[in-house]
Design an enzyme around this catalytic site. Structure first.
Site, PDB file in Angstrom:
ATOM      1  N   HIS A 287       0.860  -1.200   0.000  1.00 47.49           N
ATOM      2  CA  HIS A 287       0.000   0.000   0.000  1.00 47.49           C
ATOM      3  C   HIS A 287       0.887   1.238   0.000  1.00 47.49           C
ATOM      4  CE1 HIS A 287      -3.442   2.470   0.568  1.00 47.49           C
ATOM      5  NE2 HIS A 287      -3.736   2.234   1.823  1.00 47.49           N
TER       6      HIS A 287
ATOM      7  N   HIS B 137      -2.539  -2.166  -9.744  1.00 47.92           N
ATOM      8  CA  HIS B 137      -3.536  -1.509  -8.892  1.00 47.92           C
ATOM      9  C   HIS B 137      -4.813  -2.340  -8.901  1.00 47.92           C
ATOM     10  CE1 HIS B 137      -5.999   1.576  -7.034  1.00 47.92           C
ATOM     11  NE2 HIS B 137      -4.875   2.151  -6.686  1.00 47.92           N
TER      12      HIS B 137
ATOM     13  N   ASP C 186       2.644   5.417  -6.786  1.00 45.63           N
ATOM     14  CA  ASP C 186       3.904   5.318  -6.028  1.00 45.63           C
ATOM     15  C   ASP C 186       5.136   5.180  -6.908  1.00 45.63           C
ATOM     16  OD1 ASP C 186       1.845   3.547  -3.881  1.00 45.63           O
ATOM     17  OD2 ASP C 186       2.896   5.375  -3.312  1.00 45.63           O
TER      18      ASP C 186
HETATM   19  C1  SDX Z   1      -1.532   2.165  -3.365  1.00 44.34           C
HETATM   20  O1  SDX Z   1      -6.228   0.675  -3.337  1.00 44.34           O
HETATM   21  C2  SDX Z   1      -5.772   1.870  -3.537  1.00 44.34           C
HETATM   22  O2  SDX Z   1      -6.452   2.770  -4.003  1.00 44.34           O
HETATM   23  C3  SDX Z   1      -4.325   2.076  -3.114  1.00 44.34           C
HETATM   24  C4  SDX Z   1      -3.703   3.423  -3.475  1.00 44.34           C
HETATM   25  C5  SDX Z   1      -4.329   4.573  -2.726  1.00 44.34           C
HETATM   26  O3  SDX Z   1      -4.258   5.709  -3.224  1.00 44.34           O
HETATM   27  O4  SDX Z   1      -4.819   4.350  -1.581  1.00 44.34           O
HETATM   28  O5  SDX Z   1      -3.829   3.635  -4.869  1.00 44.34           O
HETATM   29  C6  SDX Z   1      -2.214   3.462  -3.094  1.00 44.34           C
HETATM   30  O6  SDX Z   1      -1.472   1.345  -2.496  1.00 44.34           O
HETATM   31  C7  SDX Z   1      -1.009   1.912  -4.747  1.00 44.34           C
HETATM   32  C8  SDX Z   1      -0.410   0.471  -4.900  1.00 44.34           C
HETATM   33  C9  SDX Z   1       1.019   0.491  -4.326  1.00 44.34           C
HETATM   34  N1  SDX Z   1       1.520  -0.895  -4.239  1.00 44.34           N
HETATM   35  C10 SDX Z   1       2.477  -1.325  -5.059  1.00 44.34           C
HETATM   36  O7  SDX Z   1       2.935  -0.667  -5.982  1.00 44.34           O
HETATM   37  C11 SDX Z   1       2.974  -2.723  -4.734  1.00 44.34           C
HETATM   38  C12 SDX Z   1       3.074  -3.547  -6.020  1.00 44.34           C
HETATM   39  N2  SDX Z   1       1.718  -3.813  -6.539  1.00 44.34           N
HETATM   40  C13 SDX Z   1       1.034  -4.920  -6.042  1.00 44.34           C
HETATM   41  O8  SDX Z   1       1.416  -5.596  -4.962  1.00 44.34           O
HETATM   42  C14 SDX Z   1      -0.402  -5.082  -6.522  1.00 44.34           C
HETATM   43  O9  SDX Z   1      -0.461  -4.676  -7.827  1.00 44.34           O
HETATM   44  C15 SDX Z   1      -1.457  -4.368  -5.699  1.00 44.34           C
HETATM   45  C16 SDX Z   1      -1.362  -4.713  -4.254  1.00 44.34           C
HETATM   46  C17 SDX Z   1      -1.327  -2.899  -5.870  1.00 44.34           C
HETATM   47  C18 SDX Z   1      -2.820  -4.799  -6.220  1.00 44.34           C
HETATM   48  O10 SDX Z   1      -2.952  -6.144  -5.916  1.00 44.34           O
HETATM   49  P1  SDX Z   1      -4.254  -6.974  -6.376  1.00 44.34           P
HETATM   50  O11 SDX Z   1      -5.289  -6.077  -6.936  1.00 44.34           O
HETATM   51  O12 SDX Z   1      -4.633  -7.867  -5.258  1.00 44.34           O
HETATM   52  O13 SDX Z   1      -3.726  -7.776  -7.608  1.00 44.34           O
HETATM   53  P2  SDX Z   1      -3.099  -9.223  -7.528  1.00 44.34           P
HETATM   54  O14 SDX Z   1      -2.075  -9.253  -6.429  1.00 44.34           O
HETATM   55  O15 SDX Z   1      -4.215 -10.203  -7.501  1.00 44.34           O
HETATM   56  O16 SDX Z   1      -2.301  -9.290  -8.923  1.00 44.34           O
HETATM   57  C19 SDX Z   1      -2.877  -9.834 -10.070  1.00 44.34           C
HETATM   58  C20 SDX Z   1      -1.710 -10.506 -10.793  1.00 44.34           C
HETATM   59  C21 SDX Z   1      -0.974 -11.516  -9.930  1.00 44.34           C
HETATM   60  O17 SDX Z   1      -0.346 -12.425 -10.832  1.00 44.34           O
HETATM   61  P3  SDX Z   1      -0.954 -13.927 -10.973  1.00 44.34           P
HETATM   62  O18 SDX Z   1      -1.074 -14.505  -9.579  1.00 44.34           O
HETATM   63  O19 SDX Z   1      -2.290 -13.739 -11.654  1.00 44.34           O
HETATM   64  O20 SDX Z   1       0.052 -14.667 -11.848  1.00 44.34           O
HETATM   65  O21 SDX Z   1      -0.706  -9.515 -11.101  1.00 44.34           O
HETATM   66  C22 SDX Z   1       0.501  -9.837 -10.411  1.00 44.34           C
HETATM   67  C23 SDX Z   1       0.119 -10.744  -9.262  1.00 44.34           C
HETATM   68  O22 SDX Z   1       1.240 -11.563  -8.900  1.00 44.34           O
HETATM   69  N3  SDX Z   1       1.013  -8.577  -9.900  1.00 44.34           N
HETATM   70  C24 SDX Z   1       2.275  -8.192  -9.989  1.00 44.34           C
HETATM   71  C25 SDX Z   1       2.324  -6.911  -9.443  1.00 44.34           C
HETATM   72  N4  SDX Z   1       1.094  -6.560  -9.032  1.00 44.34           N
HETATM   73  C26 SDX Z   1       0.294  -7.607  -9.320  1.00 44.34           C
HETATM   74  N5  SDX Z   1       3.364  -8.828 -10.480  1.00 44.34           N
HETATM   75  C27 SDX Z   1       4.521  -8.128 -10.426  1.00 44.34           C
HETATM   76  N6  SDX Z   1       4.645  -6.873  -9.927  1.00 44.34           N
HETATM   77  C28 SDX Z   1       3.564  -6.249  -9.424  1.00 44.34           C
HETATM   78  N7  SDX Z   1       3.676  -5.022  -8.926  1.00 44.34           N
END
Ligand code: SDX
Length: 429
Positions: free
Chosen positions: A267, A306, A362
């Site tokens: 997050h 996201h 971010d």
């Molecule tokens: C913020 O919710 C909000 O609005 C948050 C926010 C706000 O203003 O409050 O926007 C702020 O938190 C932005 C996000 C910051 N986090 C990151 O940058 C961390 C990296 N991103 C992730 O961990 C992920 O993308 C999330 C947590 C942001 C979203 O996760 P989801 O929606 O639960 O998606 P998921 O984990 O189910 O991913 C779907 C697929 C998966 O692959 P498979 O299992 O299908 O093979 O995408 C992959 C994930 O492994 N994946 C990534 C990835 N993000 C998702 N793979 C590599 N790198 C990534 N960053």
């Protein structure tokens, strides 16, 4: 065509009409579907609430497919260009843009509540020298509830307003003092002659000079970043604020829970992780090997992906532009080149495209924060300062929403049942 679902329970052959309203169905409608009177009704299972609406809200609208973000109906692009953080905070909390008088009164109230109780210094000094500022901020916000015990009277509108003003006003002071404590530098008291964001920079960086005057372009860039972080509907930390707030605890304790959730690397902690990731990559030549590691599941590409945005995060586009303004003053952050190349490669790679992973808020914000001389461990504190009016506007909605109840989800039990206790005398014989 009726706005409803017709559901047949094949276990009983019973059919149920489930009304559809606002693009949703009420979960308790499924609670009526049961095999017999002695069995529990159906529950909805949704880890991480991927497809569950927890509330009705008029604060922020997001269209993830179209990359739309609006605060109280105003597009983020217009607010970032024409407004300022305090006015946006007013908009989020009160629901409308302020008149001149309303703004002046709001600015006066916030400015004259930036001081914190002197005892805050005492417990801040209790932290280790290397304490993470988010841990200090989380503890400090929770501690404020003990300085304002009347804040427990959440039913009183004037009281709620007073605590909201105090929290928006004091968050920069707490954040700056956590930074100064970690740097072993003396605390700088608020300067009420300065604007909200200029005062924050002064409390962070003032040394022996009589008055700290930050470059206006940097003040403006940080103010825009605060605007971009101000709210984001039901994200993880807002969900924490609402869940804790649903027990009718005071707003400081509820927001402290939001700070705790924001701390996590998935997050708000992502901006700090992005910087550390870029530093670890070190050069453009190392990007292909890093990308392979991500695709092998060794790690995530921090700052990408996201839950809602599936094309692009509009905030990332604005921040990317703000980078140019800041780098004009500070010089280009050498990590920018790696970030841009990383974005370019990822956006052409099917692993990311197929998963709809694009830069989020971010990915670039950390580059600006570092150029503004913030250490990475302070990045999420900056996010928390920006998000405070959002958390409070959502909390305000929660405590006035007649539909809301204490948050208490169901579970699917997978553990053992009906075991008989064996006394230790037998167990340990
Ligand atoms: C913020 O919710 C909000 O609005 C948050 C926010 C706000 O203003 O409050 O926007 C702020 O938190 C932005 C996000 C910051 N986090 C990151 O940058 C961390 C990296 N991103 C992730 O961990 C992920 O993308 C999330 C947590 C942001 C979203 O996760 P989801 O929606 O639960 O998606 P998921 O984990 O189910 O991913 C779907 C697929 C998966 O692959 P498979 O299992 O299908 O093979 O995408 C992959 C994930 O492994 N994946 C990534 C990835 N993000 C998702 N793979 C590599 N790198 C990534 N960053």
């Amino acid at each position: 065509m009726a706005d409803s679902l017709t559901v047949t329970d094949n276990r009983t052959g019973e059919t149920y009409e489930v009304p559809i309203a606002d693009g949703a169905i009420r979960a308790d409608e499924f609670g009526k579907i049961r095999v017999d009177d002695d069995s529990p009704g159906l529950a909805l299972y949704d880890p991480g609430f991927v497809n569950t609406a927890s509330c009705r809200s008029a604060v922020t609208f997001i269209d993830g497919e179209k990359g739309i973000l609006e605060y109280r109906g105003y597009p983020i692009e217009q607010l970032a260009e024409h407004s300022n953080f305090l006015e946006v905070a007013y908009l989020l909390i009160h629901g409308d843009l302020p008149t001149k008088e309303q703004y002046e009164r709001w600015e006066h109230e916030i400015t004259f509540h930036t001081f914190v109780h002197e005892n805050v210094k005492g417990f801040m000094e209790g932290f280790r020298y290397d304490a993470h500022p988010m841990g200090i901020l989380m503890a400090s916000v929770g501690a404020l509830s003990t300085f304002y015990p009347e804040s427990r009277n959440i039913a009183d509108g004037d009281n709620r307003h007073m605590q909201i003003v105090r929290m928006i006003a004091k968050m920069p002071t707490l954040g700056a003092w956590a930074y100064r404590n970690a740097q072993g530098k003396p605390y700088v008291y608020p300067d009420n002659d300065l604007s909200y964001t200029a005062n924050f920079l002064a409390m962070l960086f003032k040394m022996s000079e009589r008055k700290f005057e930050a470059d206006e372009r940097l003040v403006k860039a940080l103010d825009v970043l605060f605007i971009l972080h101000a709210d984001h509907e039901q994200n993880c930390s807002t969900n924490a604020v609402r869940s804790v707030g649903s027990s009718q605890v005071d707003p400081y304790s509820a927001v402290a829970a939001g700070v705790a959730a924001l701390y996590g690397p998935l997050h708000g902690g992502a901006n700090e992780s992005v910087l550390r990731m870029l530093r670890r990559i070190g050069s453009k030549e190392n990007i292909p090997a890093f990308i392979e590691g991500v695709k092998n599941g060794d790690e995530k590409l921090m700052g990408f992906g996201h839950r809602v945005y599936k094309n692009y995060d509009p905030r990332a586009q604005i921040i990317k532009k703000a980078c140019d303004d800041v780098f004009e003053v500070t010089g280009v952050n050498p990590l920018l080149e790696i970030a841009q190349e990383l974005e370019k490669i990822a956006l052409e790679d099917d692993y990311f495209v197929s998963r709809k992973l694009y830069p989020n808020v971010d990915f670039y914000s950390g580059l600006i924060y570092e150029a503004l001389q913030f250490p990475p461990e302070m990045f999420t504190v900056l996010f928390a300062i920006g998000r405070t009016p959002g958390w409070l506007s959502q909390w305000l909605e929660l405590v006035q929403d007649k539909e809301q109840k204490i948050a208490r989800p169901k579970q699917i039990y997978t553990g053992a049942r009906g075991l008989d206790y064996v006394p230790t005398s037998e167990r340990w014989a």
